[in-house]
Design an enzyme around this catalytic site. Structure first.
Site, PDB file in Angstrom:
ATOM      1  CB  SER A 453      -0.725   0.694   1.151  1.00  0.00           C
ATOM      2  OG  SER A 453      -1.742   0.936   1.508  1.00  0.00           O
ATOM      3  CE1 TYR A 466      -4.044  -2.097   5.278  1.00  0.00           C
ATOM      4  CE2 TYR A 466      -3.419   0.205   4.787  1.00  0.00           C
ATOM      5  CZ  TYR A 466      -3.679  -1.187   3.725  1.00  0.00           C
ATOM      6  OH  TYR A 466      -3.943  -1.394   3.722  1.00  0.00           O
TER       7      TYR A 466
END
Ligand SMILES: NC(=O)c1ccc[n+]([C@@H]2O[C@H](COP(=O)([O-])OP(=O)(O)OC[C@H]3O[C@@H](n4cnc5c(N)ncnc54)[C@H](O)[C@@H]3O)[C@@H](O)[C@H]2O)c1
Lengths: 583, 280
Positions: A453, A466
């Protein structure tokens, strides 16, 4: 090297050819023609993989292996004589039915002659060519470029010219023979292992020095004559499958740019490999040859899927985790459109089943759904065993399953941490460990894609857990890429920004009650919806990353922007990290 | 309701049914004669010729034909792109024929999906359209606002897996009004729409139709009230990665209190309906 081969000798034009056969003679006949400097044993691995379905025939080209050489050598290797040999062999092994021809390197060069001259018409049902162009097509290719030398065309000429150094070398008299019979012949097997990455398994055979010395006449008897006066009628009278290794040191892909004009029914395939694919990629070759032969036997015109990367992924086995939704599903579809066989893995059985069903409709020859939680080590091991046993070794692995988790560091509980790391990091580790190992053990290349990501390099006070999980995935990908580079296995990390998927509706928001969590999910979903970057574009980037073997791929403008900042002004990134997200 | 009015209404519906059948016959005939290499323009002309030979002189809109990924309106940005092009049909390609002939004063507006040879993906889309036909009828009978119906169609499509994000169903509306072209006296009690509500539409039929399914149009501009009594051409259209499928047919909406009578399909004997029945 050729197991259970039946041998016979075929006399023709003053030479005696050594012909080997494996597989049932009642099956469709596939004739494998070797190149230079090789003997028929170069096909051993491919022949073994085709023998269960086909009548496989191999022969040593005159002057090579255990076939005798013409006397004198000069003038004994013309394409006309090689065509005589081919016809003599197929008349002996398959007198009543046309054969499926497969050639590599010089075997392909001569097979182009067989497939384009009138006297073989009706004897060839299909032709699979690898790393060996038609000298006539090559001659026309050069002429077009000489006649209208645009800069690009001159570039192409020079490019191929540089790759053909060995052809000039072989035209010098006597020296090549001396070299092959002397030092070159001795070091050649090691040169192949080192530079061509072929397995060291007892090949080349002991005949190498003579093969190489005699084979020099293949070049001397044909190259100059044909390039100077290429035949104008060199049209293929059978369907052709062209397999192009993209890392070929001797042939430029550009050589085949105008091939459609010579071949009415052309199927193109590419693979990331070097020149000696019969030895380095036997599984893939056997699969493509088998598919092409079967299609043409059935009288079907081969309609390969027309997805963007069908040449590259047709028939390959691709496993995608998190394929039940979003980016994973779009990726499965994109591979399916390119004709890949797809394994859709998700912990949501319905989502996975739907992806598999639609993948089949989109063009995947086969597609399966597997319900597995990627964070469950044992379940992943079971999956890996099942896949190896039932579907084969995965060619492309996409570790994509992941979950969202937002909330400040002190709001994030140890359970939250464990959950997000279990899926986002451990899921990737298990995938790489299990399927990467199968790839490495097979030794025929492959590719691993990990969905990281932009959060992997863009810090944020709102996403500590995350982002940590994704940073770990990014680093893991880079390390693994270094480790697997030598084995022809590429590793790519994909770093998308905001993509409009379901992840927002399932993300966990730490430190707030259930109602507030719902509200934030809705709100984030709305924001991502307004941003509206489609997962299909991420899927496209994933396929491209595999084709180009890219290391780190930021997708979406914000992800690319942050990637640039991370390199040039990390301070700016740190400032962004302090912003309060608009929730 | 007087018997005279009922009789007139039955005659009206017969007229509409007849031209709708004629249009579907045309679609089936043209579809059967499509071959590799035929262009969209040629397919559109074949429809025109076929119907003209059978007495059609006027059109609500001229026939359309879309081939390949144009069946899913891939990359359509401007309305001009809806018009037939020189795209050629290839084996396995999906196609859609869409036409709106006027015959004897009655209008039809139909859409027919097919493919040259087998196309399992389009078959799947057609299968999944059955649920849309049921849903639309049910919700019209429940007098749900058009916009709510649109949203439910959208949700159904997401459930069917054609997209997992909003706005993926790009076809704007799923229904538009249809009427007789020549002015005539009829019972406003039955159909409840006067000529005034149609004037704009009749004057600029093509434009009106285009508006009807332009992907540029936001669904949220719809009225928030239930579909008014009258004839509605309903055209759900599923698009999935370069393959599209739709049907289009007329739904009759009345002001009857009886749910069954309040809305019903003009004709249940149409190719797509038969196809679903056979599949069972
Ligand atoms: N959507 C974004 O903005 C975005 C941005 C950057 C990275 N990513 C990453 O992309 C990947 C895909 O996310 P998405 O946006 O498509 O989300 P998504 O929620 O739409 O899809 C994720 C899929 O993974 C499955 N999954 C989740 N946990 C699993 C597990 N333990 N085992 C098996 N399957 C599991 C889910 O069931 C779901 O089908 C994730 O790794 C995510 O972190 C997404």
């Amino acid at each position: 090297m050729l197991e259970n081969a039946r041998e016979r000798r075929v006399r023709t034009g003053g030479v005696e050819l050594c012909v080997a056969e494996v597989g049932e003679p009642g099956q469709p006949t596939v004739v494998l023609v070797h190149g230079y400097p090789d003997s028929k044993e170069v096909w051993a691995q491919v022949a073994a993989r085709l023998a269960d379905r086909f009548h496989v025939v191999l022969y040593d080209v005159r002057g090579h292996g255990r076939s005798t050489a013409p006397r004198p050598l000069r003038g004994g290797f013309t394409l006309e004589k090689l065509t005589d040999d081919f016809l003599a062999v197929v008349d002996a092994v398959s007198p009543d039915r046309p054969v499926h021809l497969v050639g590599h390197d010089w075997g392909s060069v001569q097979s182009w002659e067989f497939a384009t001259v009138a006297r073989t018409e009706g004897r060839i049902a299909s032709f699979t060519s690898m790393s060996g162009p038609s000298l006539d097509h090559f001659g026309h290719w050069i002429n077009t470029r000489l006649r209208r030398p645009t800069p690009r065309r001159v570039g192409q000429l020079l490019g191929q010219g540089a790759k053909s150094w060995y052809v000039y070398a072989l035209h010098t008299p006597v020296l090549p023979e001396l070299a092959w019979r002397g030092p070159l012949g001795k070091v050649w097997p090691r040169v192949l292992e080192r530079f061509e990455r072929v397995p060291g398994d007892g090949y080349p055979t002991s005949s190498l020095p003579t093969d190489a010395a005699h084979g020099a006449w293949l070049y001397r008897d044909n190259v100059r004559a044909r390039l100077r006066r290429p035949r104008a009628d060199a049209y293929a009278h059978a369907p052709v499958q062209l397999i192009t290794p993209l890392g070929d040191a001797f042939l430029s892909e550009r050589l085949y740019d105008e091939l459609e004009q010579w071949v009415p029914q052309l199927t193109r395939r590419t693979l990331p490999a070097r020149h000696w694919i019969p030895r380095s990629r036997p599984d893939q070759l056997a699969a493509w040859i088998g598919e092409f032969v079967t299609a043409n036997e059935g009288g079907r015109t081969v309609t390969a899927p027309d997805g963007k990367y069908a040449e590259r992924f047709g028939g390959q086995l691709v496993l995608v985790t998190g394929a039940g939704s979003g980016i994973g599903r779009a990726t499965a579809y994109a591979f399916a459109e390119s004709g890949a066989r797809v394994i859709a893995v998700d912990r949501d059985p319905e989502g996975a089943a739907h992806t598999a069903e639609m993948s089949r409709l989109l063009g995947a020859p086969e597609a399966w759904a597997e319900t597995v939680d990627v964070s469950d080590e044992q379940a992943m091991e079971k999956l890996a065993d099942k896949v190896a046993a039932e579907y084969g070794v995965v060619d492309v692995l996409v570790n994509n399953a992941g979950i969202g988790l937002a909330g400040s560091f002190f709001d994030t509980t140890p359970e939250d941490w464990k959950k997000v790391l279990d899926v986002n990091l451990w899921g990737v580790i298990h995938g790489c460990r299990l399927f990467g190992k199968q790839m490495a053990e097979r030794g025929q290349g492959g590719h691993i894609v990990n969905t990281a990501s932009a959060a992997a390099y863009q810090p944020s006070k709102a996403l500590p857990a995350y982002s940590t999980s994704k940073a770990a995935v990014l680093m893991l990908s880079e390390c693994l890429r270094a480790e697997l580079a030598g084995q022809g296995i590429g590793v790519s990390a994909i770093c998308p920004g905001f993509v409009n998927t379901n992840i927002t509706s399932t993300a966990r928001f730490a430190g707030v009650d259930a109602e507030e969590e719902k509200r934030r999910q809705k709100r984030t979903a709305r924001l991502y919806g307004l941003r509206n970057y489609p997962p299909e574009k991420v899927a496209d980037a994933i396929l491209r990353a595999v084709v180009r073997n890219e290391a780190v791929v930021p997708v979406t403008p914000e992800a690319r922007g942050a990637h640039l900042l991370s390199r040039f002004t990390p301070r700016a990134l740190r400032a962004i990290a302090r912003l309060e997200p608009p929730l | 309701m007087t018997t005279a009015v009922a009789g007139e209404r039955a005659a009206e519906l017969r007229g509409f049914r007849k031209v709708q059948r004629l249009a579907y016959e045309c679609a089936e005939a043209v579809a059967a004669s499509l071959e590799p290499g035929v262009t969209e323009r040629e397919a559109a002309r074949m429809q025109r010729v076929w119907l003209r030979e059978r007495g059609v002189r006027d059109w609500f809109h001229l026939p359309f034909a879309w081939f390949g990924d144009r069946t899913a309106f891939v990359n359509f940005r401007v309305p001009l792109q809806f018009f037939p092009t020189d795209r050629r049909l290839e084996p396995g390609m999906p196609f859609i024929l869409d036409m709106a002939p006027v015959h004897g004063g009655f209008t039809a507006d139909i859409g027919y999906s097919g493919s040259l040879g087998l196309n399992p993906l389009q078959d799947k889309l057609m299968d999944d359209l059955e649920a849309h036909r049921e849903l639309i009828l049910r919700e019209v009978r429940e007098r749900r606002p058009l916009r709510a119906i649109y949203e439910d169609v959208d949700r159904l499509m997401v459930r069917q897996g054609y997209a997992n994000r909003h706005r993926a169903y790009p076809f704007g509306v799923i229904a538009h009004k249809v009427d007789r072209v020549k002015e005539r006296r009829w019972s406003p009690k039955v159909f409840g729409f006067g000529t005034q509500s149609l004037k704009g539409l009749a004057a600029d039929a093509l434009h009106g139709h285009r508006e009807g399914w332009s992907p540029l149009r936001s669904p949220y501009r719809f009225s928030d009230h239930p579909p008014r009594p009258g004839l509605w051409a309903v055209e759900p259209h599923l698009g999935f990665r370069g393959t599209g499928a739709k049907f289009e047919e007329i739904l009759v909406v009345t002001d009857s209190k009886d749910p069954e009578e309040s809305a019903f399909w003009l004709d249940d004997d149409l190719p797509h309906v038969r196809r679903w029945a056979e599949g069972k």
